[in-house]
Design an enzyme around this catalytic site. Structure first.
Site, PDB file in Angstrom:
ATOM      1  N   CYS A   1       0.833  -1.198   0.000  1.00  0.00           N
ATOM      2  CA  CYS A   1       0.000   0.000   0.000  1.00  0.00           C
ATOM      3  C   CYS A   1       0.868   1.248   0.000  1.00  0.00           C
ATOM      4  O   CYS A   1       2.051   1.203   0.264  1.00  0.00           O
ATOM      5  CB  CYS A   1      -0.954   0.036   1.194  1.00  0.00           C
ATOM      6  SG  CYS A   1      -1.967  -1.418   1.408  1.00  0.00           S
TER       7      CYS A   1
ATOM      8  N   GLU B   1       8.357 -14.382 -10.599  1.00  0.00           N
ATOM      9  CA  GLU B   1       7.826 -13.101 -10.124  1.00  0.00           C
ATOM     10  C   GLU B   1       7.323 -12.221 -11.263  1.00  0.00           C
ATOM     11  O   GLU B   1       6.249 -11.623 -11.151  1.00  0.00           O
ATOM     12  CB  GLU B   1       8.921 -12.321  -9.370  1.00  0.00           C
ATOM     13  CG  GLU B   1       9.110 -12.690  -7.925  1.00  0.00           C
ATOM     14  CD  GLU B   1      10.141 -11.792  -7.274  1.00  0.00           C
ATOM     15  OE1 GLU B   1       9.864 -11.267  -6.180  1.00  0.00           O
ATOM     16  OE2 GLU B   1      11.236 -11.612  -7.844  1.00  0.00           O
TER      17      GLU B   1
ATOM     18  N   GLU C   1      17.346 -17.952  -6.607  1.00  0.00           N
ATOM     19  CA  GLU C   1      17.071 -16.555  -6.936  1.00  0.00           C
ATOM     20  C   GLU C   1      16.684 -16.402  -8.404  1.00  0.00           C
ATOM     21  O   GLU C   1      15.783 -15.630  -8.745  1.00  0.00           O
ATOM     22  CB  GLU C   1      18.291 -15.697  -6.602  1.00  0.00           C
ATOM     23  CG  GLU C   1      18.175 -14.222  -6.961  1.00  0.00           C
ATOM     24  CD  GLU C   1      17.058 -13.487  -6.242  1.00  0.00           C
ATOM     25  OE1 GLU C   1      16.747 -12.350  -6.640  1.00  0.00           O
ATOM     26  OE2 GLU C   1      16.482 -14.039  -5.270  1.00  0.00           O
TER      27      GLU C   1
ATOM     28  N   LYS D   1      13.082 -14.874  -9.659  1.00  0.00           N
ATOM     29  CA  LYS D   1      12.957 -13.726 -10.555  1.00  0.00           C
ATOM     30  C   LYS D   1      12.048 -14.060 -11.734  1.00  0.00           C
ATOM     31  O   LYS D   1      11.213 -13.262 -12.136  1.00  0.00           O
ATOM     32  CB  LYS D   1      14.335 -13.291 -11.074  1.00  0.00           C
ATOM     33  CG  LYS D   1      15.163 -12.539 -10.092  1.00  0.00           C
ATOM     34  CD  LYS D   1      14.579 -11.168  -9.803  1.00  0.00           C
ATOM     35  CE  LYS D   1      14.667 -10.776  -8.374  1.00  0.00           C
ATOM     36  NZ  LYS D   1      14.207 -11.579  -7.325  1.00  0.00           N
TER      37      LYS D   1
ATOM     38  N   HIS E   1      16.559 -36.836  -7.166  1.00  0.00           N
ATOM     39  CA  HIS E   1      15.625 -37.247  -6.115  1.00  0.00           C
ATOM     40  C   HIS E   1      14.210 -36.734  -6.391  1.00  0.00           C
ATOM     41  O   HIS E   1      13.467 -36.429  -5.457  1.00  0.00           O
ATOM     42  CB  HIS E   1      16.126 -36.761  -4.753  1.00  0.00           C
ATOM     43  CG  HIS E   1      17.442 -37.358  -4.372  1.00  0.00           C
ATOM     44  ND1 HIS E   1      17.554 -38.622  -3.838  1.00  0.00           N
ATOM     45  CD2 HIS E   1      18.702 -36.878  -4.482  1.00  0.00           C
ATOM     46  CE1 HIS E   1      18.831 -38.882  -3.611  1.00  0.00           C
ATOM     47  NE2 HIS E   1      19.548 -37.843  -4.002  1.00  0.00           N
TER      48      HIS E   1
ATOM     49  N   LYS F   1       6.171  -4.366  -3.090  1.00  0.00           N
ATOM     50  CA  LYS F   1       7.603  -4.186  -2.867  1.00  0.00           C
ATOM     51  C   LYS F   1       7.964  -4.356  -1.407  1.00  0.00           C
ATOM     52  O   LYS F   1       8.917  -5.032  -1.056  1.00  0.00           O
ATOM     53  CB  LYS F   1       8.031  -2.797  -3.359  1.00  0.00           C
ATOM     54  CG  LYS F   1       9.524  -2.513  -3.199  1.00  0.00           C
ATOM     55  CD  LYS F   1      10.347  -3.410  -4.081  1.00  0.00           C
ATOM     56  CE  LYS F   1      11.819  -3.092  -3.992  1.00  0.00           C
ATOM     57  NZ  LYS F   1      12.617  -4.071  -4.750  1.00  0.00           N
TER      58      LYS F   1
ATOM     59  N   ASN G   1      -2.620   1.699   6.123  1.00  0.00           N
ATOM     60  CA  ASN G   1      -1.814   0.537   5.761  1.00  0.00           C
ATOM     61  C   ASN G   1      -1.731  -0.373   6.974  1.00  0.00           C
ATOM     62  O   ASN G   1      -1.592   0.109   8.098  1.00  0.00           O
ATOM     63  CB  ASN G   1      -0.389   0.946   5.370  1.00  0.00           C
ATOM     64  CG  ASN G   1      -0.333   1.695   4.066  1.00  0.00           C
ATOM     65  OD1 ASN G   1      -1.311   1.762   3.330  1.00  0.00           O
ATOM     66  ND2 ASN G   1       0.820   2.270   3.763  1.00  0.00           N
ATOM     67  N   GLY G   2      -1.799  -1.675   6.765  1.00  0.00           N
ATOM     68  CA  GLY G   2      -1.683  -2.603   7.880  1.00  0.00           C
ATOM     69  C   GLY G   2      -2.950  -3.423   8.054  1.00  0.00           C
ATOM     70  O   GLY G   2      -3.809  -3.482   7.172  1.00  0.00           O
TER      71      GLY G   2
ATOM     72  N   TRP H   1      -3.402  -2.525  -1.399  1.00  0.00           N
ATOM     73  CA  TRP H   1      -3.131  -3.920  -1.720  1.00  0.00           C
ATOM     74  C   TRP H   1      -4.062  -4.732  -0.841  1.00  0.00           C
ATOM     75  O   TRP H   1      -3.972  -4.705   0.385  1.00  0.00           O
ATOM     76  CB  TRP H   1      -1.668  -4.256  -1.436  1.00  0.00           C
ATOM     77  CG  TRP H   1      -1.212  -5.597  -1.917  1.00  0.00           C
ATOM     78  CD1 TRP H   1      -0.737  -5.911  -3.157  1.00  0.00           C
ATOM     79  CD2 TRP H   1      -1.167  -6.815  -1.154  1.00  0.00           C
ATOM     80  NE1 TRP H   1      -0.397  -7.238  -3.217  1.00  0.00           N
ATOM     81  CE2 TRP H   1      -0.648  -7.822  -2.001  1.00  0.00           C
ATOM     82  CE3 TRP H   1      -1.503  -7.155   0.154  1.00  0.00           C
ATOM     83  CZ2 TRP H   1      -0.463  -9.134  -1.587  1.00  0.00           C
ATOM     84  CZ3 TRP H   1      -1.331  -8.472   0.578  1.00  0.00           C
ATOM     85  CH2 TRP H   1      -0.820  -9.437  -0.284  1.00  0.00           C
TER      86      TRP H   1
ATOM     87  N   ARG I   1       5.215  -0.080  -4.869  1.00  0.00           N
ATOM     88  CA  ARG I   1       4.935  -0.858  -3.674  1.00  0.00           C
ATOM     89  C   ARG I   1       3.903  -1.960  -3.924  1.00  0.00           C
ATOM     90  O   ARG I   1       3.767  -2.878  -3.121  1.00  0.00           O
ATOM     91  CB  ARG I   1       4.435   0.070  -2.549  1.00  0.00           C
ATOM     92  CG  ARG I   1       5.469   1.077  -2.098  1.00  0.00           C
ATOM     93  CD  ARG I   1       4.897   2.052  -1.101  1.00  0.00           C
ATOM     94  NE  ARG I   1       4.625   1.433   0.178  1.00  0.00           N
ATOM     95  CZ  ARG I   1       5.490   1.344   1.177  1.00  0.00           C
ATOM     96  NH1 ARG I   1       6.716   1.820   1.027  1.00  0.00           N
ATOM     97  NH2 ARG I   1       5.154   0.783   2.328  1.00  0.00           N
TER      98      ARG I   1
END
Length: 611
Positions: free
Chosen positions: A2, A491, A484, A488, A507, A606, A99-100, A73, A27
C-alpha cells in the site's frame, strides 16, 4: 505494501497527492483513491491503477490545499471500488487511509453494529474510522484525542492518516508496525509511506516511531504517543536525489537497477574497503564485533530475495569464520518456538527495512536476549531502528518490485561482515584475506562485464519466452543463485520455475525433464565443477534443453550445453554476485517479451508490511 500520501500547505493538494501515489506505485496495489477538503469532504476512488483514478477525477471539484491519497493492496475484502481507500465514517465527517491490519476489527465491528453503525465495505479500515467517530462523539473530544483513544484499544499494525471536514488544515497521522514519514517544508507538510513522494519538495523529514501520533494543525507539527506524552520531533535530512527515483532513459526501473549494480556494489564498499591497504572497516559493527567473534552460532532471518542472500552468507560465514549458521524464513521463525539463547547473534536482512515478518522475528529474538544485526537499504527504517547494530547497503532506491541490486548489495555487505569477523577470529590466513579483499573490490568491474552479455541473453530469452516451466540448478555457492534465478522468473514473467541443488535433481525433479524443459545450470568453475558436469550430462541424456552459465574459457560444458553464457572468473565465494546477473537479464527479457508489467507484477508488493 500500500501507499500513503497526504499534504497540507499552499499547493493544490490533488496534484501533490496524485504525483506522490505514482511514485509509490512500485509498492504494489490494486486500487487507488483520494480525499480532499474543499467545503465538504470529498472522496474519489477506483479499482485499478492511479491512471484510472485520474480519469475518474476529470471534471470533479479538486480545488483544495489539503488532501490525502492511498494505493491499496487487498487484505480484507476483494479489490473493488467500495473497498478502496479512503473510507468515510458513518456520519461522513471523517475520512481515513490505512496501511496494515486491524486484528480485532471483527469484535469492534460487532460492537459498532449494535450501536447502529452500518458499513459500506468489507474492510477493517472502515471499522477503524467508525470506531474513531464513535469515540469522538461519545467523549466530545478533538479529532487527535479520538484517534489516540481509538488506537489504545486497537490490536494490529497500522499507518493511518485521518481528515475531518470540520477541522480545517488539520491532518492526524499515527503508526505502529507500518512506516510513515513526515516531510517538513516551508509552511507545508507532507505525509507518505516512504520518502519518494516527498523528496521533490523537501529533504527535511521526521520518521514516526511505533505508537506515535502526529498532529499537523494550522501550519504546526506536534507529536505525542498513545500514552498522551508530548514528544519532540527529530527532523532529519535525507540524502535522496529525485533522479534516483526516475527511470533515467531505461524502459523499466528493473532494467535500470540491473545496470546500476556496478555502482551500487561499489557504493556498498566505499569508505569501508581498501584492498591495497588491507583495510576493511564497518563502523556500524565496531561496538559489537567482539560479540560476533565469540558467538556460538549465527541465525539469519529474512524473506524472499533477502533469504537467498542469507543462504549465500551461510556458506561464506561457515567457510571463513567457522561459525555454525542457520538461515530461517522470518515468516516461519516466530511461529515454531525456535531455540534462541542469550548471546546468539541474529542477522536480519531486508531491502526496505520494513518487512513485517522480519520485524516480528527481530522482536522475538530480542526478547530471548539475542544480539541483533540489521542489513538493510533504507536509512531510518523500522529494522534499522530495531536492531542493536548493523550496516546499510547504500544501494540507492530500488523501485522495481523484483529485487535485483538489493541482492548483490546485501551479498557485498554480508561478505564484508564475514571477512571482518574471520580476520578478527584468525580463521583465515593473511594471504587469503588480502586476496579476497582484492577480488571483492574488483566485483563491480566483473559485473559490468557480465552486463555486456545483454544482447546474447535477449536472443536466448526469445527462444524460451513461451515455455510453461523452467528448472534452475546449482551447487555450493551457486545453489542459492539457482533459487534466486527461479524466483525472478516466476515473479515477473509468471512462468512456473523451481530452483534446486543440482544433486537433488535425481531425487524427484529429473522426472520433469523432457525435450521441452529448459534447465538453467549455474555451472561456473568451482569445487563442485566435476559434479555439475555430471548433472548436465544427466539432463542431456533425457533431451532437456540446457542453458549454462559458465566461467570464461571453459571448454568442457560449452561442448555439452545448447546455450552458453560466459561470465568472468572470480573466487567461488564471490561468484553469486556475478553469476546472478545473466539470470536477472533472462527473467527481465522473457517478461518483457510476454507483455508482463515488469516493474509492478501482479499480486506482489515491494514492501511487505503485513504478515
Amino acid at each position: 505494501m500500500c501507499g500513503i500520501v497526504a499534504y497540507v500547505g499552499n499547493r493544490q493538494a490533488h496534484e501533490v497527492v496524485i504525483k506522490g501515489l505514482k511514485r509509490l506505485e512500485y509498492r504494489g496495489y490494486d486500487s487507488a483513491g483520494i480525499a480532499l477538503q474543499n467545503g465538504d469532504l470529498n472522496v474519489y476512488k477506483r479499482k485499478g491503477k492511479v491512471s484510472d483514478l485520474e480519469q475518474f477525477l476529470a471534471g470533479k471539484p479538486l480545488q483544495s490545499t489539503i488532501g490525502m491519497g492511498h494505493t491499496r493492496w487487498a487484505t480484507h475484502g476483494e479489490p473493488n471500488d467500495r473497498n478502496a481507500h479512503p473510507h468515510y465514517s458513518g456520519d461522513g465527517e471523517l475520512a481515513i487511509i490505512h496501511n496494515g491490519i486491524i486484528e480485532n476489527y471483527s469484535a469492534l465491528k460487532q460492537d459498532l453494529i449494535s450501536k447502529g453503525h452500518t458499513f459500506a465495505s468489507d474492510t477493517d479500515t472502515e471499522v477503524l474510522v467508525h470506531f474513531i467517530e464513535d469515540i469522538k462523539s461519545k467523549n466530545e473530544c478533538s479529532l487527535a484525542e479520538a484517534v489516540r483513544l481509538a488506537l489504545s484499544q486497537v490490536v494490529g499494525a497500522y499507518a493511518i492518516v485521518v481528515m475531518s471536514k470540520n477541522d480545517k488544515n488539520t491532518l492526524v497521522a499515527a503508526r505502529k508496525g507500518s512506516p510513515l514519514v513526515v516531510g517538513v517544508g516551508k509552511g507545508e507538510y507532507f505525509l507518505a509511506s516512504d520518502a519518494t513522494p516527498i523528496v521533490e519538495y523537501t529533504n527535511e523529514v521526521v520518521y514516526l516511531n511505533d505508537h506515535e501520533i502526529a498532529l499537523i494543525k494550522d501550519g504546526k507539527l506536534s507529536v505525542t504517543n498513545t500514552a498522551n506524552l508530548p514528544l519532540t520531533p527529530y527532523v532529519q535530512t535525507i540524502d535522496l536525489e529525485l533522479e534516483a527515483i526516475e527511470k533515467g532513459g531505461f524502459e523499466h526501473f528493473m532494467l535500470k537497477e540491473i545496470y546500476e549494480q556496478p555502482k551500487s556494489i561499489a557504493d556498498c564498499m566505499r569508505g569501508r574497503l581498501n584492498a591495497r591497504k588491507g583495510q576493511l572497516v564497518l563502523g556500524g559493527l565496531r561496538e559489537y564485533l567482539n560479540k560476533l567473534v565469540n558467538a556460538d552460532r549465527i541465525l539469519i532471518v529474512a524473506c524472499g530475495t533477502s533469504w537467498h542472500a542469507g543462504l549465500v552468507a551461510e556458506y561464506i560465514f561457515e567457510e571463513f569464520c567457522r561459525i555454525p549458521v542457520e538461515v530461517e524464513y522470518a515468516s516461519e521463525f516466530r511461529y515454531r518456538n525456535p531455540i534462541i539463547r542469550e548471546g546468539d547473534v541474529v542477522i536480519a536482512i531486508s531491502q526496505s527495512g520494513e518487512t513485517a515478518d522480519t520485524l516480528a522475528a527481530i522482536e522475538l529474538a530480542k526478547s530471548k536476549g539475542a544480539i541483533i544485526f540489521g542489513v538493510c537499504n533504507v536509512v531510518g527504517s523500522s529494522i534499522a531502528r530495531a536492531t542493536d547494530a548493523g550496516a546499510y547497503t547504500h544501494a540507492g532506491p530500488e523501485i522495481g518490485v523484483a529485487s535485483t541490486k538489493a541482492f548483490t548489495a546485501q551479498l557485498t555487505v554480508l561478505t564484508m561482515i564475514a571477512l571482518s569477523l574471520a580476520e578478527r577470529k584468525g580463521t583465515i590466513t593473511d594471504q587469503k584475506y588480502h586476496e579476497l579483499l582484492a577480488e571483492l573490490e574488483n566485483i563491480p568491474r566483473h559485473v559490468e562485464k557480465a552486463l555486456k552479455l545483454n544482447d546474447q541473453i535477449k536472443e536466448i530469452s526469445a527462444i524460451f519466452k513461451d515455455s510453461p516451466n523452467f528448472i534452475y540448478l546449482g551447487r555450493g555457492y551457486n545453489f542459492p543463485v539457482a533459487l534466486e534465478g527461479a524466483l525472478k522468473l516466476k515473479e515477473i514473467s509468471y512462468i512456473h520455475a523451481e530452483g534446486y541443488p543440482a544433486a537433488e535433481m535425481k531425487h524427484g525433479p529429473i522426472a520433469l525433464i523432457d525435450e521441452e524443459m529448459p534447465v538453467a545450470f549455474i555451472a561456473t568453475r568451482d569445487s563442485s565443477y566435476e559434479k555439475i558436469v555430471s548433472n548436465i550430462q544427466e539432463v542431456k541424456a533425457r533431451k532437456g534443453r540446457v542453458i549454462a552459465v559458465v566461467t570464461e574459457g571453459d571448454k568442457i560444458i560449452p561442448a555439452m550445453a545448447e546455450f552458453v553464457i560466459e561470465v568472468p572468473a572470480v573466487h567461488e565465494a564471490l561468484m553469486p554476485m556475478v553469476s546472478v546477473i545473466p539470470l536477472q537479464l533472462l527473467s527481465y527479457h522473457i517478461a518483457v517479451m510476454r507483455g508482463c508489467n515488469v516493474d509492478q507484477p501482479r499480486n506482489l508488493a515491494k514492501s511487505v508490511t503485513v504478515e
